[in-house]
Write a protein that holds these residues in place. Sequence first.
Motif, PDB file in Angstrom:
ATOM      1  N   ALA B  26       0.846  -1.205   0.000  1.00 53.25           N
ATOM      2  CA  ALA B  26       0.000   0.000   0.000  1.00 53.25           C
ATOM      3  C   ALA B  26       0.874   1.244   0.000  1.00 53.25           C
ATOM      4  O   ALA B  26       0.713   2.139   0.827  1.00 53.25           O
ATOM      5  N   GLY B  27       1.830   1.312  -0.926  1.00 53.04           N
ATOM      6  CA  GLY B  27       2.596   2.534  -1.160  1.00 53.04           C
ATOM      7  C   GLY B  27       1.817   3.404  -2.137  1.00 53.04           C
ATOM      8  O   GLY B  27       0.607   3.219  -2.331  1.00 53.04           O
ATOM      9  N   ALA B  29       2.023   3.617  -5.459  1.00 63.09           N
ATOM     10  CA  ALA B  29       1.550   2.904  -6.644  1.00 63.09           C
ATOM     11  C   ALA B  29       0.370   1.998  -6.286  1.00 63.09           C
ATOM     12  O   ALA B  29      -0.636   1.948  -7.002  1.00 63.09           O
ATOM     13  N   ARG B  49       2.794  -4.891   4.382  1.00 63.35           N
ATOM     14  CA  ARG B  49       3.538  -5.547   5.466  1.00 63.35           C
ATOM     15  C   ARG B  49       3.744  -4.629   6.673  1.00 63.35           C
ATOM     16  O   ARG B  49       3.898  -5.092   7.786  1.00 63.35           O
ATOM     17  N   LYS B  56       7.041   1.968   6.738  1.00 67.04           N
ATOM     18  CA  LYS B  56       8.410   1.556   6.407  1.00 67.04           C
ATOM     19  C   LYS B  56       8.963   2.325   5.220  1.00 67.04           C
ATOM     20  O   LYS B  56       9.978   1.936   4.653  1.00 67.04           O
ATOM     21  N   VAL B  58      10.907   4.987   3.248  1.00 66.94           N
ATOM     22  CA  VAL B  58      11.982   5.942   3.364  1.00 66.94           C
ATOM     23  C   VAL B  58      11.918   6.775   2.095  1.00 66.94           C
ATOM     24  O   VAL B  58      11.685   6.254   1.034  1.00 66.94           O
ATOM     25  N   PHE B  59      12.135   8.049   2.221  1.00 64.94           N
ATOM     26  CA  PHE B  59      11.966   8.844   1.020  1.00 64.94           C
ATOM     27  C   PHE B  59      12.495  10.232   1.291  1.00 64.94           C
ATOM     28  O   PHE B  59      12.470  10.692   2.427  1.00 64.94           O
ATOM     29  N   TYR B  64       5.524  14.506  -6.140  1.00 64.62           N
ATOM     30  CA  TYR B  64       4.992  15.179  -7.327  1.00 64.62           C
ATOM     31  C   TYR B  64       3.554  14.730  -7.526  1.00 64.62           C
ATOM     32  O   TYR B  64       3.275  13.536  -7.574  1.00 64.62           O
ATOM     33  N   ARG B 119       6.349  10.458   4.153  1.00 69.21           N
ATOM     34  CA  ARG B 119       5.624   9.349   3.554  1.00 69.21           C
ATOM     35  C   ARG B 119       4.826   8.563   4.591  1.00 69.21           C
ATOM     36  O   ARG B 119       3.773   8.006   4.278  1.00 69.21           O
ATOM     37  N   GLY B 175       7.305  -1.978  -4.413  1.00 67.98           N
ATOM     38  CA  GLY B 175       8.448  -1.084  -4.299  1.00 67.98           C
ATOM     39  C   GLY B 175       9.728  -1.680  -4.864  1.00 67.98           C
ATOM     40  O   GLY B 175       9.710  -2.747  -5.483  1.00 67.98           O
ATOM     41  N   GLY B 176      10.840  -0.973  -4.638  1.00 70.68           N
ATOM     42  CA  GLY B 176      12.104  -1.331  -5.270  1.00 70.68           C
ATOM     43  C   GLY B 176      12.670  -2.673  -4.853  1.00 70.68           C
ATOM     44  O   GLY B 176      13.316  -3.358  -5.643  1.00 70.68           O
ATOM     45  N   VAL B 180       8.814 -10.443  -4.255  1.00 71.22           N
ATOM     46  CA  VAL B 180       7.744 -11.313  -4.747  1.00 71.22           C
ATOM     47  C   VAL B 180       7.835 -11.443  -6.274  1.00 71.22           C
ATOM     48  O   VAL B 180       7.828 -12.551  -6.820  1.00 71.22           O
ATOM     49  N   TYR B 244      15.968  18.920   1.700  1.00 69.65           N
ATOM     50  CA  TYR B 244      14.593  19.372   1.481  1.00 69.65           C
ATOM     51  C   TYR B 244      14.022  19.911   2.785  1.00 69.65           C
ATOM     52  O   TYR B 244      14.225  19.322   3.844  1.00 69.65           O
ATOM     53  N   ASP B 319       7.864   1.437  -8.346  1.00 74.86           N
ATOM     54  CA  ASP B 319       9.272   1.073  -8.209  1.00 74.86           C
ATOM     55  C   ASP B 319       9.510  -0.404  -8.507  1.00 74.86           C
ATOM     56  O   ASP B 319      10.585  -0.782  -8.961  1.00 74.86           O
ATOM     57  N   VAL B 324      11.559   4.754 -12.030  1.00 81.04           N
ATOM     58  CA  VAL B 324      12.116   5.907 -11.327  1.00 81.04           C
ATOM     59  C   VAL B 324      13.063   6.639 -12.268  1.00 81.04           C
ATOM     60  O   VAL B 324      13.854   6.011 -12.963  1.00 81.04           O
ATOM     61  N   GLU B 332      12.648  11.557  -9.634  1.00 80.03           N
ATOM     62  CA  GLU B 332      11.194  11.458  -9.650  1.00 80.03           C
ATOM     63  C   GLU B 332      10.773  10.001  -9.689  1.00 80.03           C
ATOM     64  O   GLU B 332      11.099   9.286 -10.620  1.00 80.03           O
TER      65      GLU B 332
HETATM   66  C1  LIG Z   1      15.862   8.328  -0.119  1.00 77.33           C
HETATM   67  C2  LIG Z   1      14.899   8.418  -1.264  1.00 77.33           C
HETATM   68  C3  LIG Z   1      14.579   9.653  -1.763  1.00 77.33           C
HETATM   69  C4  LIG Z   1      13.661   9.782  -2.799  1.00 77.33           C
HETATM   70  N1  LIG Z   1      13.331  11.032  -3.194  1.00 77.33           N
HETATM   71  C5  LIG Z   1      12.348  11.187  -4.098  1.00 77.33           C
HETATM   72  C6  LIG Z   1      11.870  12.477  -4.417  1.00 77.33           C
HETATM   73  O1  LIG Z   1      12.342  13.477  -3.878  1.00 77.33           O
HETATM   74  N2  LIG Z   1      10.868  12.596  -5.318  1.00 77.33           N
HETATM   75  C7  LIG Z   1      10.295  11.501  -5.910  1.00 77.33           C
HETATM   76  O2  LIG Z   1       9.370  11.658  -6.685  1.00 77.33           O
HETATM   77  N3  LIG Z   1      10.737  10.254  -5.645  1.00 77.33           N
HETATM   78  C8  LIG Z   1      11.740  10.070  -4.745  1.00 77.33           C
HETATM   79  N4  LIG Z   1      12.156   8.802  -4.429  1.00 77.33           N
HETATM   80  C9  LIG Z   1      11.549   7.648  -5.112  1.00 77.33           C
HETATM   81  C10 LIG Z   1      10.175   7.317  -4.535  1.00 77.33           C
HETATM   82  O3  LIG Z   1      10.291   7.153  -3.144  1.00 77.33           O
HETATM   83  C11 LIG Z   1       9.635   6.019  -5.133  1.00 77.33           C
HETATM   84  O4  LIG Z   1       9.684   6.075  -6.514  1.00 77.33           O
HETATM   85  C12 LIG Z   1       8.175   5.750  -4.718  1.00 77.33           C
HETATM   86  O5  LIG Z   1       8.090   5.640  -3.321  1.00 77.33           O
HETATM   87  C13 LIG Z   1       7.657   4.477  -5.351  1.00 77.33           C
HETATM   88  O6  LIG Z   1       6.389   4.130  -4.836  1.00 77.33           O
HETATM   89  P1  LIG Z   1       5.884   2.626  -4.832  1.00 77.33           P
HETATM   90  O7  LIG Z   1       4.496   2.676  -4.345  1.00 77.33           O
HETATM   91  O8  LIG Z   1       6.170   2.001  -6.135  1.00 77.33           O
HETATM   92  O9  LIG Z   1       6.827   1.877  -3.806  1.00 77.33           O
HETATM   93  P2  LIG Z   1       7.022   2.102  -2.239  1.00 77.33           P
HETATM   94  O10 LIG Z   1       6.785   3.501  -1.880  1.00 77.33           O
HETATM   95  O11 LIG Z   1       8.341   1.494  -1.929  1.00 77.33           O
HETATM   96  O12 LIG Z   1       5.872   1.236  -1.581  1.00 77.33           O
HETATM   97  C14 LIG Z   1       5.894  -0.173  -1.543  1.00 77.33           C
HETATM   98  C15 LIG Z   1       4.986  -0.655  -0.430  1.00 77.33           C
HETATM   99  O13 LIG Z   1       4.856  -2.069  -0.482  1.00 77.33           O
HETATM  100  C16 LIG Z   1       5.048  -2.632   0.786  1.00 77.33           C
HETATM  101  N5  LIG Z   1       5.584  -3.979   0.559  1.00 77.33           N
HETATM  102  C17 LIG Z   1       6.767  -4.316  -0.001  1.00 77.33           C
HETATM  103  N6  LIG Z   1       6.882  -5.647  -0.099  1.00 77.33           N
HETATM  104  C18 LIG Z   1       5.742  -6.173   0.409  1.00 77.33           C
HETATM  105  C19 LIG Z   1       5.266  -7.511   0.566  1.00 77.33           C
HETATM  106  N7  LIG Z   1       5.990  -8.562   0.180  1.00 77.33           N
HETATM  107  N8  LIG Z   1       4.048  -7.703   1.125  1.00 77.33           N
HETATM  108  C20 LIG Z   1       3.305  -6.624   1.532  1.00 77.33           C
HETATM  109  N9  LIG Z   1       3.711  -5.348   1.387  1.00 77.33           N
HETATM  110  C21 LIG Z   1       4.907  -5.123   0.831  1.00 77.33           C
HETATM  111  C22 LIG Z   1       6.005  -1.681   1.471  1.00 77.33           C
HETATM  112  O14 LIG Z   1       5.915  -1.781   2.886  1.00 77.33           O
HETATM  113  C23 LIG Z   1       5.532  -0.332   0.949  1.00 77.33           C
HETATM  114  O15 LIG Z   1       4.504   0.209   1.725  1.00 77.33           O
HETATM  115  C24 LIG Z   1      13.081   8.639  -3.393  1.00 77.33           C
HETATM  116  C25 LIG Z   1      13.407   7.384  -2.907  1.00 77.33           C
HETATM  117  C26 LIG Z   1      14.297   7.265  -1.837  1.00 77.33           C
HETATM  118  C27 LIG Z   1      14.610   5.907  -1.314  1.00 77.33           C
END
Ligand SMILES: Cc1cc2nc3c(=O)[nH]c(=O)nc-3n(C[C@H](O)[C@H](O)[C@H](O)COP(=O)(O)OP(=O)(O)OC[C@H]3O[C@@H](n4cnc5c(N)ncnc54)[C@H](O)[C@@H]3O)c2cc1C
Lengths: 263, 451
Positions: B26-27, B29, B49, B56, B58-59, B64, B119, B175-176, B180, B244, B319, B324, B332
């Motif tokens: 639940a990030g 995306a 999780r 959890k 970090v950002f 945007y 976040r 996420g990154g 899975v 920031y 991610d 990214v 971004e």
């Molecule tokens: C230090 C840092 C600085 C950044 N700065 C910027 C910025 O300034 N601007 C910007 O636009 N982007 C920035 N980014 C990139 C941005 O954070 C990511 O692109 C964005 O968070 C991606 O979102 P997401 O939903 O794909 O993944 P995530 O935000 O990583 O969310 C994934 C979610 O899935 C959950 N999860 C993972 N695995 C499992 C599992 N097996 N079962 C259940 N849940 C699970 C996690 O707990 C998390 O909640 C930065 C990243 C970092 C690390």
Amino acid sequence: MTHNPTIVVGIKQVPDDDEVRIDPDTGRLDRSSAPAVLNSPDRNALEAALGVRDDVGGQVIAMTMGPPPAADVLKEAVAMGCDDGVLISDIAFGGSDTWPTSLTLARTAEYLDADIVVCGEETTDSSTGQVPPGIAAHRGWAQLTYVEELEPLPEANQLAARRDVEGGYERVVADLPVVVAVAFGENEPRPAGLHRKIYAENEFEPVTVDANDLDIDEETVGLEASPTNVGGMETIEGVDRERTVVDDVDELAEAIRSTEVFA
Amino acid sequence: MTEIIADRNTETPDYDDRFDAVVVGAGLAGSAAALTMADGGLDVIMIERGRYPGAKNVFGGVLYTPTIRKLADLDDAPLERYIAERRYGMLTDHDETAISISPGEWHEPPHNDSYTVFRGEFDEWFAEQAVDAGATLLTETTVTGLVRENGRIIGVKTDRPDGTLRAPYVVLAEGGNSLVSERAELKETEQRGNVAVAVKEVVEFPDDDNAIQDRFRLTGDAGAAYHYFGEGAVGDAFGGGFVYTNGETVSVGLAYRISDAVSGQPNPEGTLNAFKTHPAVAPLFRGGRTVEYAAKTIPEGGADSVPELTHDGAVIVGDAAGLVLNNGVHLEGTNMAVESGFHAGKSIVDAAEQGRTDADALSAYAENLEASFVMRNLRRYEWLMEAVENDREFVFRELPQALADAGTEYFRIDREPKESHAENAKERIMEAVGGYTGAAKLALRYRKIVT
Ligand SMILES: Cc1cc2nc3c(=O)[nH]c(=O)nc-3n(C[C@H](O)[C@H](O)[C@H](O)COP(=O)(O)OP(=O)(O)OC[C@H]3O[C@@H](n4cnc5c(N)ncnc54)[C@H](O)[C@@H]3O)c2cc1C
């Protein structure tokens, strides 16, 4: 014991210990921002109760006393595997200390026809440990405290417990109905099953009871009926260390002799 | 037992195929996909999780919001500050050469859709919007694998007892660190050269209530985003630093190649400390106290590393799909995560209407993403990472040094005429870029940044 005992578990919602912040400037505990969670010793109580059900069958019903949001801990208990949850909620209960609280829980246990009442050792927000013995006292039931492990004896209609005592353990057998306080951390609370957790959080609704349902005279509960009287709070100041540096053992002995440590 | 209890039915229902879709994570995306699907009338469950969404995460970070704005009402979202100034600083060991941009337009809504956020708070709010639209959120549950039947993905396995849940569609939004998807062989594990390690601290100023306004020259909700590169930011690693402003705190961090972290800059915490004590950065943090420290990885493989996005019964977003843009000028991922979740959610709604779950029925997701800014930006900058990697010594060490030296020369006050200062300054630049031919080659190589 009957082969299908009714096991009632008393649980409580408390501020999350992990999130209680210590204000870095004043050094005070800041509980206000901490989210409310299930009192962690209660997990051991739930595990012990579910363990008895695993052995001899029966029903495990969680009960909690508090305002409607406290129902969240009942959902958690049901997710873990409890068969049902009862929310004991009434304005009349507001401000209750351990005396009216244990009275109310005792009445609820009786209302639910409990054979066994299981509680956690204490709550992390008040740490008195008085409620489980209080429940037993109000009803005149047997009690087993600081329990590490339970062993149901269905043929004899009894419950045996392994108790933590200084230097070892003892095994105590009690007749039913009985109140059990489970020692913190003595068992491994089971994780909630996936489908049960989805059900508990999204569909399950607890039973709600109030003072009237429980036939409780409102005069006997709440702040007015609570004998606790906080006499005041004192902050203990630390003792300043003298930090004396000595050059040799004789000087050290001399320095100590001049204090009250030894004559 | 009393009747009130005996009459109740609290049996555990079987939730297999009770939900149309399971979202893993639940990030940003995941919540964007869940919200889009719930709005489209589907029954969705998000499995997260963390103890709560964002717990959890970090950002940096600047969020945007061009797509989020379309999906939810940002008025009550937990935003910290809008970005009113961007500053790009090139650092040598002890010099800084910077440009700063603060267009008046950024002070007006919608503030160029750029806001600092936490976040932990924002993700929780965004997931709540999905729940309000009808989605179900299950926390403290980790998805450990996918369930397949005849090659089709038909559900997920979790770390809980009785932990399998079947559903027609699975959205991988993990996420990154996409264990899975990798375990299910929907994508390859990223090479070290394509992953950045990111470290971040949040700093507060207990003795100075005006620290942020004063040090960053801000008023009201205005905020600043400073980016740094060059030797003074991350030593000889490939990457950069950022600062920031949040509401009451400042985030400071670094992102650089994991391969460099392993060989050249093995200690991210130490590298961050060196950056924070750089003479151009240290005054921003005087009297500050670190209240949070965190580390994470950022995929930065670009368009080349984006895996197959649609599968029979599943899609990959955010991610997890490597979406990214991280090229030194832009960092971004948040906008791409939300945009991809939105397109994926829509394609599932459409496929569900046709009663289909095969990859072909979901292909609109990949096509729409390809046509969107997400893939277009990734493709546009694909070459840049490679070019910079090849010119690494020049970009991170020689150029910042030459610019600092040239500035020193150009503005020198002594008894020489300005003409000779300008000449010296030009010489330093020419030396660094390799004369007119070198400059022409560089201009050609990097023209696409501006054209
Ligand atoms: C230090 C840092 C600085 C950044 N700065 C910027 C910025 O300034 N601007 C910007 O636009 N982007 C920035 N980014 C990139 C941005 O954070 C990511 O692109 C964005 O968070 C991606 O979102 P997401 O939903 O794909 O993944 P995530 O935000 O990583 O969310 C994934 C979610 O899935 C959950 N999860 C993972 N695995 C499992 C599992 N097996 N079962 C259940 N849940 C699970 C996690 O707990 C998390 O909640 C930065 C990243 C970092 C690390």
